[in-house]
Design an enzyme around this catalytic site. Structure first.
Site, mmCIF file in Angstrom:
data_model
loop_
_atom_site.group_PDB
_atom_site.id
_atom_site.type_symbol
_atom_site.label_atom_id
_atom_site.label_comp_id
_atom_site.label_asym_id
_atom_site.label_seq_id
_atom_site.Cartn_x
_atom_site.Cartn_y
_atom_site.Cartn_z
ATOM 1 N N ASP A 182 45.582 102.320 44.326
ATOM 2 C CA ASP A 182 44.373 102.955 43.021
ATOM 3 C C ASP A 182 45.207 102.950 41.496
ATOM 4 O O ASP A 182 46.559 103.184 41.609
ATOM 5 C CB ASP A 182 43.767 104.621 43.309
ATOM 6 C CG ASP A 182 43.094 104.499 41.676
ATOM 7 O OD1 ASP A 182 42.728 103.419 40.994
ATOM 8 O OD2 ASP A 182 42.837 105.532 41.053
ATOM 9 N N ASP B 158 41.562 99.270 35.627
ATOM 10 C CA ASP B 158 41.101 100.195 36.575
ATOM 11 C C ASP B 158 40.411 100.184 37.514
ATOM 12 O O ASP B 158 39.450 98.362 37.315
ATOM 13 C CB ASP B 158 39.946 101.097 35.788
ATOM 14 C CG ASP B 158 39.259 101.999 36.732
ATOM 15 O OD1 ASP B 158 40.594 102.746 37.744
ATOM 16 O OD2 ASP B 158 38.420 103.164 37.305
#
Length: 483
Positions: free
Chosen positions: A357, A150
């Site tokens: 992202d 992440d």
């Protein structure tokens, strides 16, 4: 039909009749069909490969889809997935705004100044994690841990013994007592201080009765990780990082983490893996996310040796936007978009700061830009009947009965005139197996004041390079694979 640029490279010929089993450029359909079967299969294939090559370390990436209810219908699974994605986007917006407000206050300005003198960057909790869907395997304290990758999280954590309350995972729990290199982080340390000043929240617990730095990361969906901050030896394909700081979680809950050992934080902070491996990898990492979500691998490359990439186009770089008031996210300036060679006209591009992202699926755009994209797409798809929207996707079509459909090219334009073409499999999202509901794979934010997010659905088959030292992000076309 007028499409502006009528060139073969701008079109994808989707054979809808073979969509359920399609591969190659039709891989987006294949991914959607595999649903719960894919989730069950990956639970038994978590031990992912890694290797050292030239001046870089390469970790295998796979899609992670853990379903607690494999009997759900396809539409139910997709609805849950998109709802979770919307929750992540909402959580990211909250983090950005919260960070900005707190950091602009006089009290937090003093805290920032103090932290800066110690070369620290605040750490905040991650967002809703159900859609953090790429995993890699690392070695920590001599044991393997498969973790969710992440770019919006800044602390790596794994589940640890003795576990008071933990989610299911496939590998054995990390056992601190079996690692001679393990030690806890004391309260009077710079690492603990970094957590204490993070976004003005009490992420750590210290006191006379609590000499070790205890942390709590609470996620917006009710998921959480609680434990102690610790040091241990991290090994990445033989590259050893002594004294790596991570969260040793003894109480962790949340369906998003299901099947994995924890989380790899690749955000911009003192405690992220990127910062802690600066001496080894120079603050540079990249990934390539495979088009298909089953039976395929991508790669996470640590280091700046581009000879290990397999890009088919030259790497083009655009500058990161640096703003201490907006936290550790990876910001870029989006200056334009084209659809089928036709420029999208929107006043929103004059101030379009976006986050790139790895954990968000669907690209979300501020209304002024999204509405312009939607209008142009509807214009170019005028011959196809519209269908009702689905979850966060509101630009949908009924393609039942069509053997072929021409999908226009989609390009994102960033600072410096950098053009990034989205893979053809990242343009449309197939909701129904019968092609009765096929949607533009983008969504609108609620307000112009929110921040647009480039999701991973539009990043597939791209080599995306995060150069934190050079404050730039690079892009190149690449057919993603671990090999």
């Amino acid at each position: 039909m007028a499409w502006g640029a009528r060139i073969a490279a701008a079109l994808l010929m989707l054979l809808l009749a073979t969509a359920p089993g399609g591969g190659g450029n039709g891989g987006g359909v294949h991914c959607m069909e595999e649903g719960s079967r894919r989730g069950r299969a990956l639970r038994t294939r978590h031990h992912l490969r890694s290797r050292a090559e030239s001046g870089a370390t390469v970790l295998e990436l796979r899609h992670h889809s853990f379903s607690a209810a494999p009997s759900k219908s396809r539409e139910e699974e997709i609805d849950g997935l998109l709802s979770s994605d919307a929750a992540r986007v909402s959580s990211l917006q909250w983090r950005i705004e919260n960070y900005r407000l707190i950091r602009s206050s006089e009290e937090e300005e003093a805290a920032v100044a103090m932290a800066a003198s110690k070369a620290q960057v605040p750490v905040t909790s991650g967002a809703k994690l159900r859609t953090l869907n790429y995993i890699a395997t690392i070695s920590l304290g001599g044991g393997e841990a498969t973790v969710i990758v992440d770019t919006a999280s800044e602390l790596t954590w794994v589940q640890c013994k003795p576990c008071e309350s933990c989610h299911d995972q496939q590998e054995p729990l990390f056992d601190p007592s079996s690692s001679p290199s393990y030690s806890t982080v004391p309260c009077n340390s710079s690492s603990c201080d970094a957590l204490q000043v993070s976004a003005g929240m009490s992420g750590t617990t210290c006191g006379a009765a609590q000499p070790d730095c205890s942390y709590t990361l609470s996620y917006r969906d009710g998921s959480y990780s609680h434990g102690v901050l610790a040091h241990d030896k991290l090994s990445l394909a033989g590259e050893v990082i002594d004294g790596f700081v991570f969260g040793c979680g003894t109480s962790n809950q949340g369906a998003p983490f299901g099947g994995t050992s924890g989380l790899m934080g690749l955000g911009r902070s003192q405690l992220s893996m990127v910062s802690q491996t600066m001496d080894q990898f120079g603050g540079v990492f990249s990934y390539c996310l495979p088009l298909k979500e089953s039976d395929s691998s991508g790669s996470l490359v640590l280091g700046d040796d581009s000879s290990v990439y397999h890009n088919s186009t030259p790497i083009v770089y655009t500058s990161m936007v640096s703003d201490p008031l907006q936290g550790p996210f990876y910001f870029l300036n989006l200056t334009g978009m084209t659809i089928g060679g036709q420029e999208v006209e929107s006043s929103g591009f004059s101030a379009a700061k976006v986050i790139i992202d790895s954990g968000t699926i669907i690209t979300s755009l501020v209304p002024s830009i999204y509405n312009a994209v939607k209008a142009e797409f509807l214009n170019q798809f005028a011959e196809y009947p519209q269908a009702p929207g689905f979850s966060i996707l509101d630009t949908c079509f009924n393609m039942t009965g069509f053997r072929e459909v021409q999908v226009p090219s989609l390009k994102l334009v960033f600072d410096g005139g950098v053009e990034v073409e989205v893979d053809s499999g990242g343009v449309l999202y197939f909701v129904s197996s019968g092609s009765s509901q096929v949607c533009l794979a983008m969504a609108s934010l609620k307000s112009e004041y929110e921040t647009s997010i480039i999701g991973n659905y539009q990043q597939k088959n791209l080599r995306v390079i995060f150069d934190t030292s050079g404050s730039q992000i690079g892009f190149a076309q690449e057919t993603c694979d671990y090999i």
